[in-house]
Scaffold this motif. Structure first.
Motif, mmCIF file in Angstrom:
data_model
loop_
_atom_site.group_PDB
_atom_site.id
_atom_site.type_symbol
_atom_site.label_atom_id
_atom_site.label_comp_id
_atom_site.label_asym_id
_atom_site.label_seq_id
_atom_site.Cartn_x
_atom_site.Cartn_y
_atom_site.Cartn_z
ATOM 1 N N ILE A 260 9.451 26.551 -10.647
ATOM 2 C CA ILE A 260 8.321 25.695 -10.244
ATOM 3 C C ILE A 260 7.011 26.274 -10.762
ATOM 4 O O ILE A 260 6.163 25.554 -11.294
ATOM 5 C CB ILE A 260 8.283 25.527 -8.700
ATOM 6 C CG1 ILE A 260 9.346 24.521 -8.258
ATOM 7 C CG2 ILE A 260 6.914 25.107 -8.197
ATOM 8 C CD1 ILE A 260 9.096 23.077 -8.660
ATOM 9 N N ASN A 261 6.823 27.573 -10.627
ATOM 10 C CA ASN A 261 5.589 28.223 -11.089
ATOM 11 C C ASN A 261 5.428 28.186 -12.600
ATOM 12 O O ASN A 261 4.344 28.433 -13.124
ATOM 13 C CB ASN A 261 5.530 29.670 -10.593
ATOM 14 C CG ASN A 261 5.357 29.758 -9.096
ATOM 15 O OD1 ASN A 261 4.860 28.841 -8.453
ATOM 16 N ND2 ASN A 261 5.801 30.860 -8.513
ATOM 17 N N ALA B 8 14.143 32.499 -4.942
ATOM 18 C CA ALA B 8 13.060 33.101 -5.733
ATOM 19 C C ALA B 8 13.098 32.579 -7.163
ATOM 20 O O ALA B 8 12.055 32.327 -7.777
ATOM 21 C CB ALA B 8 13.164 34.624 -5.706
ATOM 22 N N LYS B 9 14.301 32.414 -7.709
ATOM 23 C CA LYS B 9 14.435 31.871 -9.059
ATOM 24 C C LYS B 9 13.912 30.434 -9.106
ATOM 25 O O LYS B 9 13.220 30.045 -10.050
ATOM 26 C CB LYS B 9 15.898 31.913 -9.503
ATOM 27 C CG LYS B 9 16.083 31.556 -10.965
ATOM 28 C CD LYS B 9 17.534 31.390 -11.359
ATOM 29 C CE LYS B 9 18.281 32.663 -11.521
ATOM 30 N NZ LYS B 9 19.607 32.461 -12.172
ATOM 31 N N MET B 10 14.200 29.642 -8.075
ATOM 32 C CA MET B 10 13.699 28.262 -8.024
ATOM 33 C C MET B 10 12.170 28.248 -7.965
ATOM 34 O O MET B 10 11.526 27.435 -8.645
ATOM 35 C CB MET B 10 14.285 27.519 -6.822
ATOM 36 C CG MET B 10 15.789 27.307 -6.896
ATOM 37 S SD MET B 10 16.346 26.336 -8.309
ATOM 38 C CE MET B 10 15.750 24.714 -7.867
ATOM 39 N N GLU C 56 20.585 24.731 -9.477
ATOM 40 C CA GLU C 56 21.202 26.031 -9.240
ATOM 41 C C GLU C 56 22.191 25.835 -8.101
ATOM 42 O O GLU C 56 21.854 25.275 -7.055
ATOM 43 C CB GLU C 56 20.168 27.102 -8.878
ATOM 44 C CG GLU C 56 19.289 27.543 -10.029
ATOM 45 C CD GLU C 56 19.997 28.410 -11.075
ATOM 46 O OE1 GLU C 56 21.202 28.730 -10.895
ATOM 47 O OE2 GLU C 56 19.356 28.764 -12.066
ATOM 48 N N LEU C 57 23.425 26.256 -8.328
ATOM 49 C CA LEU C 57 24.497 26.135 -7.352
ATOM 50 C C LEU C 57 24.780 27.513 -6.775
ATOM 51 O O LEU C 57 25.054 28.456 -7.525
ATOM 52 C CB LEU C 57 25.744 25.574 -8.034
ATOM 53 C CG LEU C 57 26.971 25.350 -7.167
ATOM 54 C CD1 LEU C 57 26.721 24.247 -6.139
ATOM 55 C CD2 LEU C 57 28.163 24.992 -8.042
ATOM 56 N N GLU D 80 18.194 22.196 -1.168
ATOM 57 C CA GLU D 80 16.741 22.391 -1.154
ATOM 58 C C GLU D 80 16.198 21.696 -2.391
ATOM 59 O O GLU D 80 16.676 21.926 -3.502
ATOM 60 C CB GLU D 80 16.396 23.881 -1.187
ATOM 61 C CG GLU D 80 16.836 24.613 0.055
ATOM 62 C CD GLU D 80 16.497 26.097 0.023
ATOM 63 O OE1 GLU D 80 15.717 26.533 -0.869
ATOM 64 O OE2 GLU D 80 17.025 26.827 0.879
ATOM 65 N N ILE D 81 15.194 20.847 -2.191
ATOM 66 C CA ILE D 81 14.592 20.112 -3.299
ATOM 67 C C ILE D 81 13.213 20.706 -3.574
ATOM 68 O O ILE D 81 12.365 20.784 -2.683
ATOM 69 C CB ILE D 81 14.480 18.609 -2.983
ATOM 70 C CG1 ILE D 81 15.873 18.047 -2.685
ATOM 71 C CG2 ILE D 81 13.831 17.862 -4.156
ATOM 72 C CD1 ILE D 81 15.888 16.598 -2.259
ATOM 73 N N TYR D 82 13.014 21.120 -4.823
ATOM 74 C CA TYR D 82 11.767 21.742 -5.270
ATOM 75 C C TYR D 82 11.026 20.751 -6.162
ATOM 76 O O TYR D 82 11.599 20.194 -7.095
ATOM 77 C CB TYR D 82 12.060 23.029 -6.049
ATOM 78 C CG TYR D 82 12.622 24.129 -5.178
ATOM 79 C CD1 TYR D 82 11.817 25.193 -4.785
ATOM 80 C CD2 TYR D 82 13.941 24.103 -4.744
ATOM 81 C CE1 TYR D 82 12.320 26.202 -3.979
ATOM 82 C CE2 TYR D 82 14.453 25.107 -3.935
ATOM 83 C CZ TYR D 82 13.640 26.155 -3.555
ATOM 84 O OH TYR D 82 14.137 27.150 -2.748
ATOM 85 N N ARG D 83 9.734 20.538 -5.840
ATOM 86 C CA ARG D 83 8.879 19.645 -6.613
ATOM 87 C C ARG D 83 7.521 20.318 -6.799
ATOM 88 O O ARG D 83 7.105 21.130 -5.962
ATOM 89 C CB ARG D 83 8.660 18.325 -5.883
ATOM 90 C CG ARG D 83 9.914 17.542 -5.574
ATOM 91 C CD ARG D 83 9.559 16.297 -4.739
ATOM 92 N NE ARG D 83 10.717 15.556 -4.329
ATOM 93 C CZ ARG D 83 11.320 15.676 -3.145
ATOM 94 N NH1 ARG D 83 10.870 16.542 -2.248
ATOM 95 N NH2 ARG D 83 12.365 14.932 -2.850
#
Length: 191
Positions: free
Chosen positions: A139-140, A133-135, A120-121, A157-160
């Motif tokens: 993840i969820n 919140a979308k990220m 997401e940019l 921001e890196i989401y894992r």
């Protein structure tokens, strides 16, 4: 991108087919549907954001074309997440195994899964908190790796899965880790 959220009464549940009809009747709009039944209308991006989106999608497309490990998608692709939301990430990717498990009919509609990877940019008019919140929603719903890129602050921001969000300041490259094996994103054209 400026977003407008329209509340849909709980008694009016929009089916996937009806959502497709709404999209077809409003071709100039980019639409998403939240898990709470809100219709989200997003305005088009400016030239700088559009160019950055193209650069991101191009780098993923080129890597995927060479490796053949999955399917890459642009921002026009809708994903029906397990929580009921229909989202369209700026860039997304799924493994070839997950693609091959879809029926021909499923491939023609909103893909009934959460991507393995998304980007997401943040555009000039995006609300960063809404995008975060979308990220978290991705993840969820099973996302394995996600990058939230903010060109204005030069922050990523890196989401894992099952990890705290990692924040990088002015990275020159990002690794696809074990999700996009061998992929390295060059951040120079983005920042």
């Amino acid at each position: 991108m400026t977003t407008v959220t329209l509340q849909i009464p709980k008694s009016l549940t929009i089916t996937d087919d009806q959502f497709l009809q709404i999209i077809a009747a409003n071709k100039d709009l980019r639409l998403e549907l939240s898990s709470q039944g809100e219709l989200i209308v997003m305005s088009p991006t400016g030239g700088e954001t559009g160019g950055r989106n193209q650069e991101l999608a191009g780098q993923i497309w080129f890597w995927n074309r060479e490796k053949g490990l999955g399917k890459a998608f642009d921002s026009s692709t809708g994903f029906k997440l397990p929580n009921g939301a229909t989202r369209s990430p700026d860039v997304s990717w799924i493994t070839i195994e997950r693609w091959n498990a879809l029926t021909p009919e499923q491939r023609k509609k909103f893909l009934p899964l959460c991507p393995d990877f998304v980007i997401e940019l943040v555009s000039e008019t995006d609300d960063v908190e809404d995008t975060q919140a979308k990220m978290r929603e991705y993840i969820n719903n099973g996302l394995r790796l996600g990058w939230l890129i903010n060109p204005k602050t030069k922050q990523v921001e890196i989401y894992r899965q099952n990890q705290e969000v990692e924040v990088l300041q002015s990275p020159t490259h990002l690794s696809g880790e074990d999700v996009l094996s061998g992929f390295i994103l060059d951040m120079q054209p983005i920042f």
